[in-house]
Design a protein around this motif. Structure first.
Motif, mmCIF file in Angstrom:
data_model
loop_
_atom_site.group_PDB
_atom_site.id
_atom_site.type_symbol
_atom_site.label_atom_id
_atom_site.label_comp_id
_atom_site.label_asym_id
_atom_site.label_seq_id
_atom_site.Cartn_x
_atom_site.Cartn_y
_atom_site.Cartn_z
ATOM 1 N N UNK B 2 90.266 111.735 27.465
ATOM 2 C CA UNK B 2 91.461 112.081 26.692
ATOM 3 C C UNK B 2 91.181 111.788 25.216
ATOM 4 N N UNK B 3 91.547 112.673 24.318
ATOM 5 C CA UNK B 3 91.261 112.459 22.882
ATOM 6 C C UNK B 3 91.853 111.167 22.336
ATOM 7 N N UNK B 4 93.063 110.817 22.783
ATOM 8 C CA UNK B 4 93.690 109.593 22.272
ATOM 9 C C UNK B 4 92.889 108.352 22.665
ATOM 10 N N UNK B 5 92.432 108.317 23.898
ATOM 11 C CA UNK B 5 91.617 107.179 24.340
ATOM 12 C C UNK B 5 90.296 107.132 23.571
ATOM 13 N N UNK B 6 89.740 108.307 23.353
ATOM 14 C CA UNK B 6 88.479 108.376 22.623
ATOM 15 C C UNK B 6 88.647 107.822 21.214
ATOM 16 N N UNK B 7 89.767 108.154 20.563
ATOM 17 C CA UNK B 7 89.997 107.656 19.195
ATOM 18 C C UNK B 7 90.151 106.138 19.188
ATOM 19 N N UNK B 8 90.863 105.643 20.204
ATOM 20 C CA UNK B 8 91.060 104.179 20.260
ATOM 21 C C UNK B 8 89.725 103.457 20.458
ATOM 22 N N UNK B 9 88.919 104.043 21.346
ATOM 23 C CA UNK B 9 87.622 103.410 21.609
ATOM 24 C C UNK B 9 86.756 103.419 20.355
ATOM 25 N N UNK B 10 86.777 104.549 19.648
ATOM 26 C CA UNK B 10 85.966 104.636 18.423
ATOM 27 C C UNK B 10 86.477 103.648 17.356
ATOM 28 N N UNK B 11 87.805 103.573 17.270
ATOM 29 C CA UNK B 11 88.370 102.661 16.272
ATOM 30 C C UNK B 11 87.998 101.217 16.585
ATOM 31 N N UNK B 12 88.042 100.883 17.864
ATOM 32 C CA UNK B 12 87.703 99.511 18.245
ATOM 33 C C UNK B 12 86.223 99.224 17.977
ATOM 34 N N UNK B 13 85.398 100.164 18.286
ATOM 35 C CA UNK B 13 83.969 99.989 18.042
ATOM 36 C C UNK B 13 83.682 99.830 16.550
ATOM 37 N N UNK B 14 84.356 100.649 15.750
ATOM 38 C CA UNK B 14 84.150 100.571 14.300
ATOM 39 C C UNK B 14 84.605 99.221 13.751
ATOM 40 N N UNK B 15 85.749 98.759 14.249
ATOM 41 C CA UNK B 15 86.264 97.474 13.767
ATOM 42 C C UNK B 15 85.318 96.337 14.124
ATOM 43 N N UNK B 16 84.808 96.362 15.330
ATOM 44 C CA UNK B 16 83.876 95.314 15.746
ATOM 45 C C UNK B 16 82.580 95.379 14.950
ATOM 46 N N UNK B 17 82.154 96.583 14.639
ATOM 47 C CA UNK B 17 80.933 96.726 13.841
ATOM 48 C C UNK B 17 81.102 96.114 12.465
ATOM 49 N N UNK B 18 82.237 96.417 11.833
ATOM 50 C CA UNK B 18 82.512 95.872 10.497
ATOM 51 C C UNK B 18 82.572 94.350 10.553
ATOM 52 N N UNK B 19 83.243 93.829 11.551
ATOM 53 C CA UNK B 19 83.366 92.375 11.703
ATOM 54 C C UNK B 19 81.999 91.729 11.919
ATOM 55 N N UNK B 20 81.157 92.361 12.716
ATOM 56 C CA UNK B 20 79.818 91.813 12.967
ATOM 57 C C UNK B 20 79.002 91.750 11.695
ATOM 58 N N UNK B 21 79.042 92.860 10.964
ATOM 59 C CA UNK B 21 78.252 92.908 9.733
ATOM 60 C C UNK B 21 78.742 91.847 8.755
ATOM 61 N N UNK B 22 80.057 91.697 8.642
ATOM 62 C CA UNK B 22 80.606 90.709 7.709
ATOM 63 C C UNK B 22 80.195 89.304 8.092
ATOM 64 N N UNK B 23 80.321 88.981 9.359
ATOM 65 C CA UNK B 23 79.954 87.634 9.801
ATOM 66 C C UNK B 23 78.447 87.406 9.736
ATOM 67 N N UNK B 24 77.692 88.461 9.998
ATOM 68 C CA UNK B 24 76.237 88.340 9.879
ATOM 69 C C UNK B 24 75.840 88.021 8.444
ATOM 70 N N UNK B 25 76.493 88.690 7.509
ATOM 71 C CA UNK B 25 76.224 88.415 6.095
ATOM 72 C C UNK B 25 76.598 87.003 5.721
ATOM 73 N N UNK B 26 77.762 86.576 6.185
ATOM 74 C CA UNK B 26 78.193 85.207 5.897
ATOM 75 C C UNK B 26 77.226 84.191 6.491
ATOM 76 N N UNK B 27 76.825 84.462 7.719
ATOM 77 C CA UNK B 27 75.896 83.551 8.376
ATOM 78 C C UNK B 27 74.553 83.480 7.672
ATOM 79 N N UNK B 28 74.076 84.612 7.206
ATOM 80 C CA UNK B 28 72.803 84.631 6.490
ATOM 81 C C UNK B 28 72.866 83.815 5.219
ATOM 82 N N UNK B 29 73.960 83.980 4.477
ATOM 83 C CA UNK B 29 74.132 83.230 3.227
ATOM 84 C C UNK B 29 74.211 81.739 3.511
ATOM 85 N N UNK B 30 74.989 81.393 4.531
ATOM 86 C CA UNK B 30 75.155 79.967 4.856
ATOM 87 C C UNK B 30 73.842 79.343 5.299
ATOM 88 N N UNK B 31 73.093 80.071 6.131
ATOM 89 C CA UNK B 31 71.820 79.528 6.604
ATOM 90 C C UNK B 31 70.803 79.419 5.496
#
Lengths: 130, 126
Positions: B2-31
């Motif tokens: 279903x297109x609506x489910x597909x959009x939700x899944x993509x949005x969730x994946x995108x949000x998690x990707x952004x969060x990962x990159x942000x925390x990875x950057x923070x972790x790199x700086x801290x380390x």
């Protein structure tokens, strides 16, 4: 179609948690370890001082002994006199040079002894029992 | 799907990707800032067994850490005593111990140790 995306989301979530945990835990652990080690290093260094003082005093006693004490300035002077009496000029020169060095050694040792006492005082101020 | 489910899944994946990159950057700086044990050891001061008679000025003549950019001061309140005047009881006792302090002490003791070994060697000639 749906299963791979779900798997991808779980992997991303796991990576996020691991990264966040490493970012917070590792620096904290390193800082704590450092603050634990530094006082131990300091105390260990302080505990070397008494033996260094004993060795310094022993050497001073020996160097300042009378002509019967082997290695003392007086003993060395007697050796110089003996070498000269026997006409061994080169040996006498070598011993005279050694005597000059040894005379300065006494001064250096006295200075170092004073420094050791100051270092010991500082260690005591920091709570190290020596 | 279903297109609506597909959009939700993509949005969730995108949000998690952004969060990962942000925390990875923070972790790199801290380390990179604090993670290396060698660097941390050279820059972080620590305290050791403060005594009530030690004044804060005792640390003033200590050589400064060559690479130290920050200072951690451990303050221990002076022991309270009913007989002591209020002004002295309120004064905190600060004893600061830096890596430079320890390194300087070790260096001086090593130097004296070498000197004594040299004198021993000199005396062994006789």
């Amino acid at each position: 179609m749906r299963t791979p995306r779900s798997l991808k989301s779980k992997i991303l979530l796991g990576a996020t948690v691991v990264t966040a945990g490493a970012a917070f835990i590792v620096p904290t652990a390193a800082f704590a370890a450092t603050n634990d080690v530094l006082p131990v290093r300091y105390e260990r260094a302080c505990l070397r001082i008494p033996n260094l003082e004993i060795r310094t005093n022993n050497l001073l006693t020996r160097l300042q002994g009378d002509a019967s004490v082997r290695g003392s300035l007086a003993w060395l002077q007697a050796q110089i006199d003996d070498a000269k009496a026997k006409g061994r000029a080169q040996l006498a020169t070598v011993l005279e040079n050694r005597l000059r060095v040894r005379t300065q050694t006494i001064e250096v040792l006295n200075v170092r002894l004073g420094r050791l006492e100051k270092l010991a005082d500082k260690c005591r101020e920091h709570g190290v029992d020596i | 799907m279903v297109p609506a489910q597909d959009r939700r899944t993509r949005a969730r994946t995108a949000a998690l990707t952004v969060l990962s990159v942000a925390l990875l950057g923070f972790g790199t700086v801290a380390l990179s800032g604090c993670g290396s044990s060698g660097t941390t050891e050279a820059t972080q001061p620590a305290s050791i067994a403060p005594t009530p008679t030690t004044s804060p000025t005792d640390t003033a003549d200590a050589p400064a850490a060559s690479t130290s950019t920050s200072t951690v001061t451990t303050t221990t309140p002076a022991p309270t005593s009913t007989a002591a005047p209020a002004t002295t009881a309120a004064q905190p006792t600060t004893v600061l111990l830096t890596d430079a302090d320890v390194a300087d002490l070790e260096k001086q003791l090593d130097e004296i140790d070498q000197l004594l070994a040299g004198v021993d060697a000199d005396l062994s000639q006789d």
